[in-house]
Design an enzyme around this catalytic site. Structure first.
Site, short mmCIF file in Angstrom:
data_model
loop_
_atom_site.label_atom_id
_atom_site.label_comp_id
_atom_site.label_asym_id
_atom_site.label_seq_id
_atom_site.Cartn_x
_atom_site.Cartn_y
_atom_site.Cartn_z
N SER A 144 0.93 -1.24 -0.05
CA SER A 144 -0.06 0.12 -0.01
C SER A 144 0.85 1.33 -0.05
CB SER A 144 -0.88 0.15 1.20
OG SER A 144 -1.37 1.42 1.48
N TYR A 157 -2.81 -0.67 10.11
CA TYR A 157 -2.72 -0.99 8.81
C TYR A 157 -1.44 -0.87 8.16
CZ TYR A 157 -4.17 -1.10 3.89
OH TYR A 157 -4.47 -1.66 2.62
#
Length: 258
Positions: A144, A157
């Site tokens: 990500s 995350y």
């Protein structure tokens, strides 16, 4: 002669996790369109079965908890029994939330690491014996933008995605001599169900913080993943490809400045 895009993945067998919707679904559809046979996996059974049915004989669905070693053994066995080999693994499955660091919990950290990091770890361990025996294979791990830079409220995350980044590079060095390649992809703001609750809208100008001034669609990430899965990227391993519209390039200039 290099293969044309239409048959770029011809004859390859891929396992794609988190393939019932979003980026994983887009990847599965593109892979089949380019000649691959695909094992789609997800916990969303109804949606996954529907996608596989629409893709026909080139695809099948397996319900799969990526944090389970036993489930991973089942997925790989299914691929081998039905398609005879495993050429590609796309570790796409993930869960997501945003929360200030002071409000994050150990239970939450444990839960997100089991899916986002342990799932990748177990997936690579599950397919590597087959890939090493074949002397060929491509693993694509989806990290990500938050695995490249710090983002507020992304402590848990982001930590998982930084971990995926490090794991990808480390293991790529260990398996390169066996003909297995491991690369990672870093999506930015992509219009998927996973981040729908953030209020992201698709279309020009909908997310001005992105230098390209738009939110991406899952198919744009799928194209990058398909490239890394194919022989067109045969001399790439341990690499990082960023699909973020320029967000990690630096400060965003105001509209019309240049």
């Amino acid at each position: 002669m290099a293969p044309q895009l239409a048959d770029q993945l011809d004859g390859k067998v891929a396992i794609i996790t988190g393939a019932a919707r979003g980026q994983g679904e887009a990847e599965a559809r593109l892979f089949v369109a380019r000649g691959a046979r695909v094992v789609l996996t997800d916990l969303l059974e109804e949606e996954g079965e529907k996608v596989a049915a629409e893709l026909g004989d080139a695809a099948l669905f397996v319900r799969h908890d990526v944090s389970s070693q036993e489930d991973w053994a089942k997925v790989v066995a299914t691929a081998l029994e039905n398609f005879g080999r495993v050429d590609v693994l796309v570790n796409n499955a993930a869960i997501y939330w945003t929360k200030p660091f002071e409000h994050e919990t150990v239970d939450g950290l444990d839960r997100i690491f089991k899916v986002n990091f342990q799932g990748v770890f177990l997936g690579m361990q599950a397919v590597l014996p087959t890939m090493k025996a074949q002397r060929a294979g491509s693993i694509v791990n989806i990290s990500s933008q938050s695995g490249l830079e710090g983002l507020p409220s992304h402590a848990a995350y982001g930590a998982t995605k930084w971990a995926v980044r490090g794991l990808s590079k480390t293991v790529s060095l260990e398996v390169a001599e066996h003909g297995v390649r491991i690369n990672s992809v870093y999506p930015g703001v992509i219009d998927t169900p996973m981040i729908a609750k953030v209020g992201v809208e698709r279309g020009p100008g909908k997310f001005p913080a992105v230098p390209l001034r738009r939110v991406a669609v899952p198919e744009e990430v799928a194209e990058t993943v398909a490239f890394l899965a194919s022989d067109a990227s045969s001399y790439m391993t341990g690499a990082e490809l960023v699909v973020d519209g320029g967000m990690t390039a630096g400060a965003v200039p105001p509209p019309g400045r240049y």
